[in-house]
Design a protein around this motif. Sequence first.
Motif, PDB file in Angstrom:
ATOM      1  N   HIS A 298       0.822  -1.217   0.000  1.00 12.96           N
ATOM      2  CA  HIS A 298       0.000   0.000   0.000  1.00 12.96           C
ATOM      3  C   HIS A 298       0.858   1.269   0.000  1.00 12.96           C
ATOM      4  O   HIS A 298       0.684   2.152   0.847  1.00 12.96           O
ATOM      5  CB  HIS A 298      -0.973   0.009   1.189  1.00 12.96           C
ATOM      6  N   VAL A 299       1.745   1.362  -0.976  1.00 14.36           N
ATOM      7  CA  VAL A 299       2.608   2.539  -1.095  1.00 14.36           C
ATOM      8  C   VAL A 299       1.877   3.645  -1.845  1.00 14.36           C
ATOM      9  O   VAL A 299       0.847   3.420  -2.472  1.00 14.36           O
ATOM     10  CB  VAL A 299       3.939   2.208  -1.808  1.00 14.36           C
ATOM     11  N   ARG A 300       2.465   4.804  -1.795  1.00 15.07           N
ATOM     12  CA  ARG A 300       1.858   5.948  -2.469  1.00 15.07           C
ATOM     13  C   ARG A 300       2.274   6.058  -3.933  1.00 15.07           C
ATOM     14  O   ARG A 300       1.519   6.571  -4.760  1.00 15.07           O
ATOM     15  CB  ARG A 300       2.248   7.212  -1.727  1.00 15.07           C
ATOM     16  N   TYR A 301       3.491   5.566  -4.254  1.00 13.54           N
ATOM     17  CA  TYR A 301       4.014   5.723  -5.615  1.00 13.54           C
ATOM     18  C   TYR A 301       4.500   4.400  -6.183  1.00 13.54           C
ATOM     19  O   TYR A 301       5.042   3.558  -5.468  1.00 13.54           O
ATOM     20  CB  TYR A 301       5.181   6.720  -5.629  1.00 13.54           C
ATOM     21  N   LEU A 302       4.330   4.251  -7.496  1.00 15.73           N
ATOM     22  CA  LEU A 302       4.877   3.133  -8.244  1.00 15.73           C
ATOM     23  C   LEU A 302       5.768   3.697  -9.350  1.00 15.73           C
ATOM     24  O   LEU A 302       5.345   4.604 -10.068  1.00 15.73           O
ATOM     25  CB  LEU A 302       3.766   2.303  -8.881  1.00 15.73           C
TER      26      LEU A 302
ATOM     27  N   GLU B 276       0.960   7.759  -8.997  1.00 22.38           N
ATOM     28  CA  GLU B 276       0.592   8.014  -7.608  1.00 22.38           C
ATOM     29  C   GLU B 276      -0.726   7.306  -7.336  1.00 22.38           C
ATOM     30  O   GLU B 276      -1.674   7.417  -8.115  1.00 22.38           O
ATOM     31  CB  GLU B 276       0.445   9.511  -7.352  1.00 22.38           C
ATOM     32  N   ALA B 277      -0.786   6.585  -6.237  1.00 28.95           N
ATOM     33  CA  ALA B 277      -1.991   5.851  -5.861  1.00 28.95           C
ATOM     34  C   ALA B 277      -2.988   6.770  -5.176  1.00 28.95           C
ATOM     35  O   ALA B 277      -2.615   7.570  -4.328  1.00 28.95           O
ATOM     36  CB  ALA B 277      -1.627   4.696  -4.936  1.00 28.95           C
ATOM     37  N   ASP B 278      -4.232   6.630  -5.560  1.00 30.17           N
ATOM     38  CA  ASP B 278      -5.335   7.306  -4.887  1.00 30.17           C
ATOM     39  C   ASP B 278      -6.236   6.195  -4.362  1.00 30.17           C
ATOM     40  O   ASP B 278      -7.018   5.603  -5.114  1.00 30.17           O
ATOM     41  CB  ASP B 278      -6.087   8.221  -5.856  1.00 30.17           C
TER      42      ASP B 278
ATOM     43  N   GLU C 163      -8.671   6.294  -2.181  1.00 34.08           N
ATOM     44  CA  GLU C 163     -10.090   6.625  -2.048  1.00 34.08           C
ATOM     45  C   GLU C 163     -10.834   6.360  -3.350  1.00 34.08           C
ATOM     46  O   GLU C 163     -11.960   5.877  -3.341  1.00 34.08           O
ATOM     47  CB  GLU C 163     -10.255   8.081  -1.612  1.00 34.08           C
ATOM     48  N   ARG C 164     -10.198   6.693  -4.470  1.00 30.71           N
ATOM     49  CA  ARG C 164     -10.821   6.495  -5.783  1.00 30.71           C
ATOM     50  C   ARG C 164     -10.475   5.145  -6.407  1.00 30.71           C
ATOM     51  O   ARG C 164     -10.968   4.816  -7.485  1.00 30.71           O
ATOM     52  CB  ARG C 164     -10.392   7.600  -6.740  1.00 30.71           C
ATOM     53  N   HIS C 165      -9.555   4.417  -5.804  1.00 34.55           N
ATOM     54  CA  HIS C 165      -9.106   3.124  -6.330  1.00 34.55           C
ATOM     55  C   HIS C 165      -8.527   3.268  -7.730  1.00 34.55           C
ATOM     56  O   HIS C 165      -8.896   2.531  -8.650  1.00 34.55           O
ATOM     57  CB  HIS C 165     -10.239   2.089  -6.322  1.00 34.55           C
ATOM     58  N   GLU C 166      -7.608   4.251  -7.871  1.00 36.69           N
ATOM     59  CA  GLU C 166      -6.984   4.468  -9.178  1.00 36.69           C
ATOM     60  C   GLU C 166      -5.556   4.980  -9.002  1.00 36.69           C
ATOM     61  O   GLU C 166      -5.155   5.399  -7.917  1.00 36.69           O
ATOM     62  CB  GLU C 166      -7.793   5.450 -10.016  1.00 36.69           C
ATOM     63  N   TYR C 167      -4.824   4.939 -10.099  1.00 37.08           N
ATOM     64  CA  TYR C 167      -3.463   5.465 -10.143  1.00 37.08           C
ATOM     65  C   TYR C 167      -3.425   6.624 -11.124  1.00 37.08           C
ATOM     66  O   TYR C 167      -4.030   6.553 -12.193  1.00 37.08           O
ATOM     67  CB  TYR C 167      -2.478   4.388 -10.609  1.00 37.08           C
ATOM     68  N   THR C 168      -2.714   7.686 -10.742  1.00 45.97           N
ATOM     69  CA  THR C 168      -2.557   8.848 -11.606  1.00 45.97           C
ATOM     70  C   THR C 168      -1.129   8.868 -12.121  1.00 45.97           C
ATOM     71  O   THR C 168      -0.169   8.784 -11.346  1.00 45.97           O
ATOM     72  CB  THR C 168      -2.826  10.148 -10.812  1.00 45.97           C
ATOM     73  N   LEU C 169      -0.998   8.978 -13.435  1.00 40.08           N
ATOM     74  CA  LEU C 169       0.307   9.041 -14.071  1.00 40.08           C
ATOM     75  C   LEU C 169       0.932  10.412 -13.819  1.00 40.08           C
ATOM     76  O   LEU C 169       0.285  11.435 -14.048  1.00 40.08           O
ATOM     77  CB  LEU C 169       0.157   8.803 -15.571  1.00 40.08           C
ATOM     78  N   LEU C 170       2.162  10.435 -13.320  1.00 43.07           N
ATOM     79  CA  LEU C 170       2.877  11.696 -13.105  1.00 43.07           C
ATOM     80  C   LEU C 170       3.699  12.027 -14.352  1.00 43.07           C
ATOM     81  O   LEU C 170       4.171  11.116 -15.033  1.00 43.07           O
ATOM     82  CB  LEU C 170       3.779  11.608 -11.870  1.00 43.07           C
TER      83      LEU C 170
ATOM     84  N   ASP D   1      11.405  14.738  -7.617  1.00 43.72           N
ATOM     85  CA  ASP D   1      12.541  14.713  -6.701  1.00 43.72           C
ATOM     86  C   ASP D   1      12.037  14.286  -5.323  1.00 43.72           C
ATOM     87  O   ASP D   1      10.842  14.327  -5.032  1.00 43.72           O
ATOM     88  CB  ASP D   1      13.294  16.040  -6.671  1.00 43.72           C
ATOM     89  N   TYR D   2      12.962  13.852  -4.478  1.00 41.64           N
ATOM     90  CA  TYR D   2      12.564  13.308  -3.182  1.00 41.64           C
ATOM     91  C   TYR D   2      11.897  14.360  -2.303  1.00 41.64           C
ATOM     92  O   TYR D   2      10.939  14.050  -1.590  1.00 41.64           O
ATOM     93  CB  TYR D   2      13.756  12.687  -2.449  1.00 41.64           C
ATOM     94  N   ALA D   3      12.371  15.580  -2.361  1.00 38.79           N
ATOM     95  CA  ALA D   3      11.797  16.646  -1.523  1.00 38.79           C
ATOM     96  C   ALA D   3      10.302  16.799  -1.784  1.00 38.79           C
ATOM     97  O   ALA D   3       9.517  16.979  -0.848  1.00 38.79           O
ATOM     98  CB  ALA D   3      12.524  17.962  -1.750  1.00 38.79           C
ATOM     99  N   SER D   4       9.877  16.692  -3.039  1.00 42.74           N
ATOM    100  CA  SER D   4       8.451  16.833  -3.330  1.00 42.74           C
ATOM    101  C   SER D   4       7.671  15.617  -2.848  1.00 42.74           C
ATOM    102  O   SER D   4       6.545  15.754  -2.374  1.00 42.74           O
ATOM    103  CB  SER D   4       8.211  17.076  -4.817  1.00 42.74           C
ATOM    104  N   LEU D   5       8.247  14.438  -2.920  1.00 44.59           N
ATOM    105  CA  LEU D   5       7.559  13.231  -2.410  1.00 44.59           C
ATOM    106  C   LEU D   5       7.429  13.296  -0.903  1.00 44.59           C
ATOM    107  O   LEU D   5       6.372  13.033  -0.357  1.00 44.59           O
ATOM    108  CB  LEU D   5       8.341  11.963  -2.774  1.00 44.59           C
ATOM    109  N   SER D   6       8.529  13.622  -0.244  1.00 48.70           N
ATOM    110  CA  SER D   6       8.511  13.618   1.222  1.00 48.70           C
ATOM    111  C   SER D   6       7.638  14.762   1.747  1.00 48.70           C
ATOM    112  O   SER D   6       6.992  14.624   2.767  1.00 48.70           O
ATOM    113  CB  SER D   6       9.921  13.680   1.785  1.00 48.70           C
ATOM    114  N   GLN D   7       7.615  15.882   1.053  1.00 46.15           N
ATOM    115  CA  GLN D   7       6.743  16.999   1.450  1.00 46.15           C
ATOM    116  C   GLN D   7       5.292  16.607   1.321  1.00 46.15           C
ATOM    117  O   GLN D   7       4.501  16.842   2.220  1.00 46.15           O
ATOM    118  CB  GLN D   7       7.032  18.240   0.598  1.00 46.15           C
ATOM    119  N   GLU D   8       4.948  15.982   0.191  1.00 43.82           N
ATOM    120  CA  GLU D   8       3.569  15.548  -0.007  1.00 43.82           C
ATOM    121  C   GLU D   8       3.168  14.524   1.025  1.00 43.82           C
ATOM    122  O   GLU D   8       2.074  14.567   1.573  1.00 43.82           O
ATOM    123  CB  GLU D   8       3.387  14.962  -1.411  1.00 43.82           C
ATOM    124  N   THR D   9       4.059  13.599   1.337  1.00 45.34           N
ATOM    125  CA  THR D   9       3.765  12.576   2.334  1.00 45.34           C
ATOM    126  C   THR D   9       3.580  13.215   3.695  1.00 45.34           C
ATOM    127  O   THR D   9       2.668  12.869   4.432  1.00 45.34           O
ATOM    128  CB  THR D   9       4.906  11.538   2.374  1.00 45.34           C
TER     129      THR D   9
END
Length: 157
Positions: A113-117, A129-131, A133-140, A145-153
Amino acid sequence: MTKSSLPPFHYSLRKTGEKYYILDILRRRYVKLTPEEWVRQHFVNYLITNKGYPRAYLANEVEIQVGEKKLRCDTILYDKSLQPLAIIEYKAPHVKLDEKVFQQVTSYNSLLHVRYLFLSNGEHHIVCEADYERHEYTLLPDIPDYASLSQETFCHG
């Protein structure tokens, strides 16, 4: 080595007999150099050198268990609290990143159950990126960069 869309990187090779081995900077040992391993080492180096991913938060060949069956994730990226944040799957350059590859990584994600693939064959890269709630993945659009992933998390997790 094989063609890659990633920038060149410094690597260490050894030859034993007719076989080549490449230094895995995460496992700190030489591993057999295969086309998929070349992609892994190149991609991991890119994440660390160009995207600011902390080496300490990446692990190669992580075993997960489904009942009696044991699976191996190519690379796992952890967040600051050492929870899995992303699964990274590599394929050899000649392997197309298709629905079958995506299903493989999503099957691993059904356990983690990770946030990113992330998927990469060295030439092409896919990040989703996994969503949940909607049971879907959004293509980035690009490898973040790591700073944006860790900030979002930090903000949403």
